[in-house]
Design a protein around this motif. Sequence first.
Motif, PDB file in Angstrom:
ATOM      1  N   SER A 800       7.363   5.055  -7.385  1.00 42.79           N
ATOM      2  CA  SER A 800       7.909   5.358  -6.056  1.00 42.79           C
ATOM      3  C   SER A 800       9.136   6.266  -6.155  1.00 42.79           C
ATOM      4  CB  SER A 800       8.276   4.052  -5.347  1.00 42.79           C
ATOM      5  OG  SER A 800       7.114   3.297  -5.067  1.00 42.79           O
ATOM      6  N   ILE A 801       9.970   6.054  -7.194  1.00 46.43           N
ATOM      7  CA  ILE A 801      11.155   6.911  -7.355  1.00 46.43           C
ATOM      8  C   ILE A 801      10.766   8.289  -7.853  1.00 46.43           C
ATOM      9  CG2 ILE A 801      13.332   7.163  -8.601  1.00 46.43           C
ATOM     10  CD1 ILE A 801      13.545   4.108  -8.626  1.00 46.43           C
ATOM     11  N   THR A 802       9.828   8.297  -8.820  1.00 41.92           N
ATOM     12  CA  THR A 802       9.402   9.575  -9.428  1.00 41.92           C
ATOM     13  C   THR A 802       8.799  10.498  -8.372  1.00 41.92           C
ATOM     14  OG1 THR A 802       9.014   8.502 -11.549  1.00 41.92           O
ATOM     15  CG2 THR A 802       7.907  10.615 -11.181  1.00 41.92           C
ATOM     16  N   TYR A 803       7.935   9.949  -7.522  1.00 42.40           N
ATOM     17  CA  TYR A 803       7.239  10.773  -6.515  1.00 42.40           C
ATOM     18  C   TYR A 803       7.906  10.636  -5.158  1.00 42.40           C
ATOM     19  CZ  TYR A 803       3.790  10.925 -10.227  1.00 42.40           C
ATOM     20  OH  TYR A 803       3.177  11.097 -11.434  1.00 42.40           O
ATOM     21  N   ARG A 804       9.233  10.702  -5.149  1.00 43.95           N
ATOM     22  CA  ARG A 804       9.985  10.636  -3.894  1.00 43.95           C
ATOM     23  C   ARG A 804       9.930  11.978  -3.180  1.00 43.95           C
ATOM     24  NH1 ARG A 804      13.561  10.745  -8.136  1.00 43.95           N
ATOM     25  NH2 ARG A 804      15.122  12.436  -8.165  1.00 43.95           N
ATOM     26  N   SER A 805      10.212  11.924  -1.891  1.00 49.55           N
ATOM     27  CA  SER A 805      10.223  13.147  -1.078  1.00 49.55           C
ATOM     28  C   SER A 805      11.586  13.820  -1.223  1.00 49.55           C
ATOM     29  CB  SER A 805       9.962  12.798   0.388  1.00 49.55           C
ATOM     30  OG  SER A 805      10.166  13.944   1.188  1.00 49.55           O
ATOM     31  N   PRO A 806      11.602  15.147  -1.383  1.00 51.74           N
ATOM     32  CA  PRO A 806      12.887  15.855  -1.469  1.00 51.74           C
ATOM     33  C   PRO A 806      13.639  15.860  -0.134  1.00 51.74           C
ATOM     34  CG  PRO A 806      11.057  17.399  -1.402  1.00 51.74           C
ATOM     35  CD  PRO A 806      10.444  16.056  -1.519  1.00 51.74           C
ATOM     36  N   ILE A 824      -2.346 -15.269  -2.831  1.00 49.19           N
ATOM     37  CA  ILE A 824      -1.040 -14.611  -2.801  1.00 49.19           C
ATOM     38  C   ILE A 824      -1.234 -13.094  -2.855  1.00 49.19           C
ATOM     39  CG2 ILE A 824       1.155 -14.340  -4.012  1.00 49.19           C
ATOM     40  CD1 ILE A 824       0.788 -17.179  -5.072  1.00 49.19           C
ATOM     41  N   LYS A 825      -0.452 -12.395  -2.027  1.00 47.86           N
ATOM     42  CA  LYS A 825      -0.538 -10.944  -1.955  1.00 47.86           C
ATOM     43  C   LYS A 825       0.873 -10.358  -2.054  1.00 47.86           C
ATOM     44  CE  LYS A 825      -2.504  -7.295   0.991  1.00 47.86           C
ATOM     45  NZ  LYS A 825      -3.247  -7.047   2.226  1.00 47.86           N
ATOM     46  N   LEU A 826       0.998  -9.219  -2.783  1.00 45.60           N
ATOM     47  CA  LEU A 826       2.290  -8.544  -2.949  1.00 45.60           C
ATOM     48  C   LEU A 826       2.111  -7.085  -2.548  1.00 45.60           C
ATOM     49  CD1 LEU A 826       5.000  -9.669  -3.996  1.00 45.60           C
ATOM     50  CD2 LEU A 826       4.516  -8.592  -6.185  1.00 45.60           C
ATOM     51  N   THR A 827       2.979  -6.573  -1.656  1.00 46.44           N
ATOM     52  CA  THR A 827       2.860  -5.175  -1.222  1.00 46.44           C
ATOM     53  C   THR A 827       4.113  -4.393  -1.629  1.00 46.44           C
ATOM     54  OG1 THR A 827       3.792  -5.665   0.946  1.00 46.44           O
ATOM     55  CG2 THR A 827       1.413  -5.815   0.740  1.00 46.44           C
ATOM     56  N   PHE A 828       3.904  -3.137  -2.107  1.00 42.96           N
ATOM     57  CA  PHE A 828       4.986  -2.192  -2.451  1.00 42.96           C
ATOM     58  C   PHE A 828       4.835  -0.992  -1.533  1.00 42.96           C
ATOM     59  CE2 PHE A 828       4.585  -4.804  -6.134  1.00 42.96           C
ATOM     60  CZ  PHE A 828       5.811  -4.822  -6.778  1.00 42.96           C
ATOM     61  N   THR A 829       5.810  -0.794  -0.641  1.00 41.18           N
ATOM     62  CA  THR A 829       5.734   0.293   0.347  1.00 41.18           C
ATOM     63  C   THR A 829       6.910   1.249   0.129  1.00 41.18           C
ATOM     64  OG1 THR A 829       4.696  -1.196   1.938  1.00 41.18           O
ATOM     65  CG2 THR A 829       5.653   0.848   2.807  1.00 41.18           C
ATOM     66  N   ASP A 830       6.592   2.574   0.054  1.00 45.86           N
ATOM     67  CA  ASP A 830       7.685   3.559  -0.097  1.00 45.86           C
ATOM     68  C   ASP A 830       7.549   4.638   0.962  1.00 45.86           C
ATOM     69  OD1 ASP A 830       5.908   5.647  -0.917  1.00 45.86           O
ATOM     70  OD2 ASP A 830       5.876   4.808  -2.943  1.00 45.86           O
ATOM     71  N   ASN A 831       8.541   5.520   1.022  1.00 51.43           N
ATOM     72  CA  ASN A 831       8.536   6.634   1.984  1.00 51.43           C
ATOM     73  C   ASN A 831       8.474   7.973   1.251  1.00 51.43           C
ATOM     74  OD1 ASN A 831      11.062   6.592   0.846  1.00 51.43           O
ATOM     75  ND2 ASN A 831      12.179   7.038   2.750  1.00 51.43           N
ATOM     76  N   GLY A 832       7.687   7.992   0.106  1.00 50.31           N
ATOM     77  CA  GLY A 832       7.635   9.168  -0.765  1.00 50.31           C
ATOM     78  C   GLY A 832       6.687  10.240  -0.294  1.00 50.31           C
ATOM     79  N   LEU A 833       6.165  11.002  -1.283  1.00 48.43           N
ATOM     80  CA  LEU A 833       5.327  12.164  -0.988  1.00 48.43           C
ATOM     81  C   LEU A 833       3.985  11.779  -0.392  1.00 48.43           C
ATOM     82  CD1 LEU A 833       6.014  14.216  -4.244  1.00 48.43           C
ATOM     83  CD2 LEU A 833       6.871  14.732  -1.952  1.00 48.43           C
ATOM     84  N   GLY A 834       3.478  10.604  -0.738  1.00 47.12           N
ATOM     85  CA  GLY A 834       2.171  10.211  -0.255  1.00 47.12           C
ATOM     86  C   GLY A 834       1.046  10.886  -1.014  1.00 47.12           C
TER      87      GLY A 834
END
Length: 892
Positions: A800-806, A824-834
Amino acid sequence: MASTNSNSGFYYHKTMIDQAPLAMAMLDKSLCYLAVSKKWINDYNLHGQDLIGRSHYAIFPEIPNEWKKKHQDCLKGNIDICNEWPFNRLDGSVQWILWDVRPWYEASGAIGGLIMYTDDITDKKNNELAKLRTENILEKASDMARMGTWELNIKNDSYILSDMAREIFELCSADKINYERFNSFYEEGANRNLKIEVIKDCLEKGISFDLEFQIKTNKGNTRWIREIAYSKFEEGNCSGAFGIVQDITDRKNNEQNISKINQQLLVVNKELKSLLNAGPVIVSTDKKGYIKHFNKGAERLLGYSKEEMIGIETHNIYTLKEERDAFQDDLIQKFNLDADAIDVESLLAEKNYTDSRIWSYVKKDGSTVPVYVTLEAIRDDQNQSIGLVAVAIDISERIEIENELLRKNNLLLRAEEINKMGHWHWDPKTDSGQWSKTMYALFEMDDASLKISKEVYFHMVHPDDRERAVESLSKALKQKRFYSDYYRILTGSEKVKFICVLGDIILDSEGEIDYLMGTCQDVTEQKLLENKFRGLLESAPDAMVIIDNDKNIQLINTEAKKLFGYTSNELVNSSINKLIPHQWNANYQPYLSHEELNKKDHSNSKKVFEIYGRHKDEQKIPIQLSLSPLITQEEYLISLAMRDITKQNEARNKIIEANTNLEVLTQKLTSQNIQLADFAQITSHNLRSPICNLNSLLEIYKQADNDEDKTMLFEKFEQVIGHLNSNLDILVDALKIKRAAKLITKNIRFEDVLSKTNVLLAGKILESKAQIKADFSEVQSIDYNLQYLESIFLNLIDNSITYRSPKRSPQIYIKSIITTDNTIKLTFTDNGLGINMDRHSSKLFGFGKTFHRNPNAKGIGLFMTKTQIESMGGSITATSIVDEGTTLSINF
């Protein structure tokens, strides 16, 4: 009017009463007057009334029910004597009387009615009461029927009360009473307001009063008082008041009770009038046959009004000529008369004869109605006929009931013949019995020559069954309860028959046996068929149980006894749930009825189930059950065929277990083959390029002319070999993960893993200004392999950090969830490049796959993460929108 058959006793009583100087009356069994003395008429002021033939209660409607009950007791032979009693008359007066009421008897000894002797003792009683009142007044003048005095002194605001006054107000001698407290005893509201007003007028204006009040005593009891008050003056000024107070609570209660009694008397009077109007048809005629009286009952029955009928000759209106002629012929024959025509009225009077018979009355609309008519002559004081009175009762309903009973009796007799059944009646006190015709036919006995008794009956019971039949009757008489039974009899022709005996014991009012009644049915054919059926049942190889539609066991065979360990006596009439508990076998329960077994939508009426039975020792038995309907002449039954399938189940379970093991092995082999194929594909794909590159470099190396080029090529060799070695290490690690038989797991807190990841990526987080938030409130920990879980967190957060949006600082949100299926479910959500999922979803987690131009991207992280998750039995999925962000969902 009730019948008064001609006899000397009747004439003797009547003559005596007519001439008696006392108040006497003679009544028939319907309590209608036959004769009265003159003093009777004088005492009760009945001058000018025609009493003969009229009801005693119609003359005196105020007679209470208590007296009527005593009259009915006298009609049964009792004598009622009373020395004094107040007779409350309808006009409100009270007439004190004494009486002697007793039955009079006909020549046959039967009670013909009542003779009443009474005496008016009103004057005597009033004198006694007056004397008693005078004596009481003299004896209790001081108390004056709970009467006390009081005195009010205005100056010192105090009341002086006599002892009786204090008793009325329930005050002790020490209680001091002033004006305000004395007024507080009067019931709040109108009572108190009136008292305050009149005492004020008494004190201010000198106006005396005599009034009744309701008070609440010092102890809280409610009473009524009468209070009389006068003003007291000194030197022309009012100094207070004095008066008398009397407790009239009893009188007030009596007034209320009398009011209630009067209301009740009004209701009784209305009811009596209603009863008279609703009574039988009463028509009287004069000597010429013209109607003199036509009551409301006659109006309702015949449809004529009283005005239409009075003065009309009855013979031509509502009676039939053929019935009148038959009536006259009967009278001529009864009294041996020679005349062809007779004067009916004179004959009935002369012979003192009352005729009762069924007539047909013709109604106004022309229809006829059957009535039961009592016809009697009306006589004057000289015993001469002056007419006839007819009392008729509509018996059309009774005749319909009798006809219906006759029809049902014929149907019953026919039904008994068809069903080979007879009914019986036996009185144990006299040892005498009665049989129906079909009962005699069943036993093949002559009903004219056979007197039924217990000895006669048991003599016809088969000798082998006689003792049991006698014991059954003895048990029934002892327990006062009849038990149905089957046994054999020997008929009059020595034929052996099986009979079913049903009955009931009828008890008297004291709970003792009055008589026995019941039926006997020839069941010989059924017994023979039953014996055949039992033989077939015993020959069956399976356990057979027959139940009725109430699910109670009726028959079992030997195999069933062996299977369940019970005897027949322990099972017959018990519920089938004793052998097949419903809590173990819910699936077959609905089919334990003929309605379900015989439904048209079923392929056939036989149903087969695998269930569990219960042995007598509570052990479970696996059973194959077959259900089928069984219809007999008497009832619907259900047949249950059961077979122990313990051995079959054991063999089947072994086969199932072997098949299961084979399926598991097959799945393992298939999984391993897929993994090997994947590894081979990855290996071939990822090693082919470096190896080709090495071959190319080797050819160039062979053609190099100087050492400088060879040194440069050696550097290239080292780079390619290093890259190849790195790929091999990754592939070997992935293969180890896939082949791991069992990984060590323990309970791990998500928060702890996230904290460690933040430390490892501290430099990247600071450089990128990344914000990492987590919500582990729904699930805080999981049983998992620690190295894998740390690797998953590290790879996904690093990605998520590597492919972050500039365009924005990275924001990462992690959440734990419990799904609807409890996983049990685990979710990782980011606001990166997609990621463009339409193009790359199929190869998102592939080895070495990258989707952005990042010089540090190797396409290894997601591949390793997916491999680790799947090795622990989980899965990972992704959703993403280009330039908005990505959500990776792990299902553990």
